[in-house]
Design an enzyme around this catalytic site. Sequence first.
Site, PDB file in Angstrom:
ATOM      1  N   GLN A  77      10.659  26.797  13.636  1.00 42.38           N
ATOM      2  CA  GLN A  77      10.255  27.134  12.269  1.00 42.38           C
ATOM      3  C   GLN A  77      10.497  25.941  11.359  1.00 42.38           C
ATOM      4  O   GLN A  77      11.510  25.258  11.475  1.00 42.38           O
ATOM      5  CB  GLN A  77      11.094  28.332  11.792  1.00 42.38           C
ATOM      6  CG  GLN A  77      10.731  28.861  10.426  1.00 42.38           C
ATOM      7  CD  GLN A  77      11.498  30.147  10.122  1.00 42.38           C
ATOM      8  OE1 GLN A  77      11.641  31.016  10.967  1.00 42.38           O
ATOM      9  NE2 GLN A  77      11.978  30.261   8.901  1.00 42.38           N
ATOM     10  N   ASP A  78       9.548  25.684  10.455  1.00 42.92           N
ATOM     11  CA  ASP A  78       9.702  24.678   9.407  1.00 42.92           C
ATOM     12  C   ASP A  78       9.777  25.398   8.072  1.00 42.92           C
ATOM     13  O   ASP A  78       9.004  26.324   7.813  1.00 42.92           O
ATOM     14  CB  ASP A  78       8.508  23.723   9.370  1.00 42.92           C
ATOM     15  CG  ASP A  78       8.560  22.650  10.446  1.00 42.92           C
ATOM     16  OD1 ASP A  78       9.524  22.628  11.231  1.00 42.92           O
ATOM     17  OD2 ASP A  78       7.631  21.835  10.502  1.00 42.92           O
ATOM     18  N   ASN A  79      10.700  24.968   7.220  1.00 40.08           N
ATOM     19  CA  ASN A  79      10.881  25.564   5.895  1.00 40.08           C
ATOM     20  C   ASN A  79      10.780  24.484   4.833  1.00 40.08           C
ATOM     21  O   ASN A  79      11.094  23.321   5.087  1.00 40.08           O
ATOM     22  CB  ASN A  79      12.247  26.246   5.795  1.00 40.08           C
ATOM     23  CG  ASN A  79      12.413  27.349   6.814  1.00 40.08           C
ATOM     24  OD1 ASN A  79      11.502  28.118   7.053  1.00 40.08           O
ATOM     25  ND2 ASN A  79      13.571  27.413   7.427  1.00 40.08           N
ATOM     26  N   LYS A  95      19.678  22.841  12.404  1.00 34.90           N
ATOM     27  CA  LYS A  95      18.738  22.449  11.352  1.00 34.90           C
ATOM     28  C   LYS A  95      18.611  20.927  11.307  1.00 34.90           C
ATOM     29  O   LYS A  95      19.604  20.207  11.381  1.00 34.90           O
ATOM     30  CB  LYS A  95      19.203  22.945   9.986  1.00 34.90           C
ATOM     31  CG  LYS A  95      19.234  24.451   9.868  1.00 34.90           C
ATOM     32  CD  LYS A  95      19.755  24.899   8.520  1.00 34.90           C
ATOM     33  CE  LYS A  95      19.777  26.413   8.426  1.00 34.90           C
ATOM     34  NZ  LYS A  95      20.354  26.885   7.160  1.00 34.90           N
ATOM     35  N   TYR A 135      13.105  21.488   6.176  1.00 33.98           N
ATOM     36  CA  TYR A 135      13.978  21.569   7.334  1.00 33.98           C
ATOM     37  C   TYR A 135      13.341  22.329   8.478  1.00 33.98           C
ATOM     38  O   TYR A 135      12.592  23.264   8.285  1.00 33.98           O
ATOM     39  CB  TYR A 135      15.356  22.126   6.990  1.00 33.98           C
ATOM     40  CG  TYR A 135      15.413  23.461   6.300  1.00 33.98           C
ATOM     41  CD1 TYR A 135      15.859  24.587   6.981  1.00 33.98           C
ATOM     42  CD2 TYR A 135      15.079  23.590   4.956  1.00 33.98           C
ATOM     43  CE1 TYR A 135      15.957  25.818   6.341  1.00 33.98           C
ATOM     44  CE2 TYR A 135      15.177  24.802   4.316  1.00 33.98           C
ATOM     45  CZ  TYR A 135      15.612  25.922   5.018  1.00 33.98           C
ATOM     46  OH  TYR A 135      15.705  27.131   4.378  1.00 33.98           O
ATOM     47  N   LYS A 181      22.200  36.271  -4.390  1.00 37.85           N
ATOM     48  CA  LYS A 181      22.771  36.334  -3.039  1.00 37.85           C
ATOM     49  C   LYS A 181      23.878  35.293  -2.868  1.00 37.85           C
ATOM     50  O   LYS A 181      24.949  35.595  -2.347  1.00 37.85           O
ATOM     51  CB  LYS A 181      21.652  36.111  -2.018  1.00 37.85           C
ATOM     52  CG  LYS A 181      22.112  36.028  -0.585  1.00 37.85           C
ATOM     53  CD  LYS A 181      20.956  35.735   0.344  1.00 37.85           C
ATOM     54  CE  LYS A 181      20.370  34.397  -0.003  1.00 37.85           C
ATOM     55  NZ  LYS A 181      19.259  33.973   0.808  1.00 37.85           N
ATOM     56  N   ARG A 241       0.815  -1.213   0.000  1.00 37.72           N
ATOM     57  CA  ARG A 241       0.000   0.000   0.000  1.00 37.72           C
ATOM     58  C   ARG A 241       0.852   1.268   0.000  1.00 37.72           C
ATOM     59  O   ARG A 241       0.377   2.338  -0.336  1.00 37.72           O
ATOM     60  CB  ARG A 241      -0.912   0.049   1.228  1.00 37.72           C
ATOM     61  CG  ARG A 241      -1.895  -1.101   1.314  1.00 37.72           C
ATOM     62  CD  ARG A 241      -2.580  -1.123   2.665  1.00 37.72           C
ATOM     63  NE  ARG A 241      -1.575  -1.320   3.712  1.00 37.72           N
ATOM     64  CZ  ARG A 241      -1.642  -0.801   4.935  1.00 37.72           C
ATOM     65  NH1 ARG A 241      -2.672  -0.062   5.294  1.00 37.72           N
ATOM     66  NH2 ARG A 241      -0.698  -1.027   5.823  1.00 37.72           N
ATOM     67  N   GLU A 297       7.582   7.725  11.285  1.00 35.26           N
ATOM     68  CA  GLU A 297       7.513   8.911  12.126  1.00 35.26           C
ATOM     69  C   GLU A 297       8.703   9.778  11.745  1.00 35.26           C
ATOM     70  O   GLU A 297       9.849   9.408  11.981  1.00 35.26           O
ATOM     71  CB  GLU A 297       7.589   8.476  13.600  1.00 35.26           C
ATOM     72  CG  GLU A 297       7.291   9.549  14.581  1.00 35.26           C
ATOM     73  CD  GLU A 297       7.188   8.977  15.992  1.00 35.26           C
ATOM     74  OE1 GLU A 297       6.059   8.886  16.499  1.00 35.26           O
ATOM     75  OE2 GLU A 297       8.235   8.633  16.545  1.00 35.26           O
ATOM     76  N   ARG A 307      21.966  25.757  -3.261  1.00 32.20           N
ATOM     77  CA  ARG A 307      21.550  26.746  -2.265  1.00 32.20           C
ATOM     78  C   ARG A 307      22.559  26.700  -1.123  1.00 32.20           C
ATOM     79  O   ARG A 307      22.771  25.670  -0.518  1.00 32.20           O
ATOM     80  CB  ARG A 307      20.146  26.445  -1.759  1.00 32.20           C
ATOM     81  CG  ARG A 307      19.085  26.520  -2.865  1.00 32.20           C
ATOM     82  CD  ARG A 307      17.694  26.226  -2.302  1.00 32.20           C
ATOM     83  NE  ARG A 307      16.694  26.162  -3.337  1.00 32.20           N
ATOM     84  CZ  ARG A 307      15.968  27.203  -3.755  1.00 32.20           C
ATOM     85  NH1 ARG A 307      16.156  28.397  -3.223  1.00 32.20           N
ATOM     86  NH2 ARG A 307      15.070  27.049  -4.707  1.00 32.20           N
ATOM     87  N   HIS A 316      25.455  25.792   5.911  1.00 31.08           N
ATOM     88  CA  HIS A 316      24.712  24.689   5.307  1.00 31.08           C
ATOM     89  C   HIS A 316      24.376  25.015   3.859  1.00 31.08           C
ATOM     90  O   HIS A 316      24.083  26.160   3.518  1.00 31.08           O
ATOM     91  CB  HIS A 316      23.415  24.461   6.092  1.00 31.08           C
ATOM     92  CG  HIS A 316      22.500  23.501   5.444  1.00 31.08           C
ATOM     93  ND1 HIS A 316      21.328  23.894   4.815  1.00 31.08           N
ATOM     94  CD2 HIS A 316      22.574  22.156   5.277  1.00 31.08           C
ATOM     95  CE1 HIS A 316      20.725  22.819   4.319  1.00 31.08           C
ATOM     96  NE2 HIS A 316      21.461  21.765   4.574  1.00 31.08           N
TER      97      HIS A 316
END
Length: 181
Positions: free
Chosen positions: A47-49, A71, A131, A167, A23, A28, A59, A118
């Site tokens: 914070q979640d990004n 992170k 992240y 940047k 299926r 988790e 990046r 990072h």
Amino acid sequence: MKIIPTAINDVLIIEPTVYGDDRGFFFESFNQRVFEQLTGVKESFVQDNHSSSVRGVLRGLHYQHQFPQGKLVRVIEGEVFDVAVDLRQHSPHFGQWVGVNLSASNKQMLWIPKGFAHGFVTLSERAQFLYKTTDYWHPEDENAIQWNDTTLNISWPIDNPPTLSKKDSLGVAFDKALYYP
């Protein structure tokens, strides 16, 4: 969950226990109590990004100096080569980097503590990258190190120059970066 050490002992690969059948699968992806028990890290995530990138987008190498972020990163579609660079001046690993392939298929996560730069490059046609961070994004405190800095000599698994944001193309050399005490 299983913890896999890296060459820099504070940077950890986290491999979830995946339950799968015809299926699909279930796992988790985060549990604060289990994360603390297995890693010894007692950090709160605030914070979640989520970013989406096409093949060849690089990046990074990003860090915040005044508001450093730990992170916990993972990929839910595609594959990236993820890099953490130790900016902690008093660390035995100062100036060293760890690179790990993270993908939707291997479902691994990478814990990058505070004090690291990072970045990642997308290896698949598209990648969805998630992240969690231990501090908020402060655009005025965001810094970048050149992805191809000769001191760091990161072995990016790419054949062509990457696609960079403006940047990121203005990142500084490692010896001009702001280090952590």
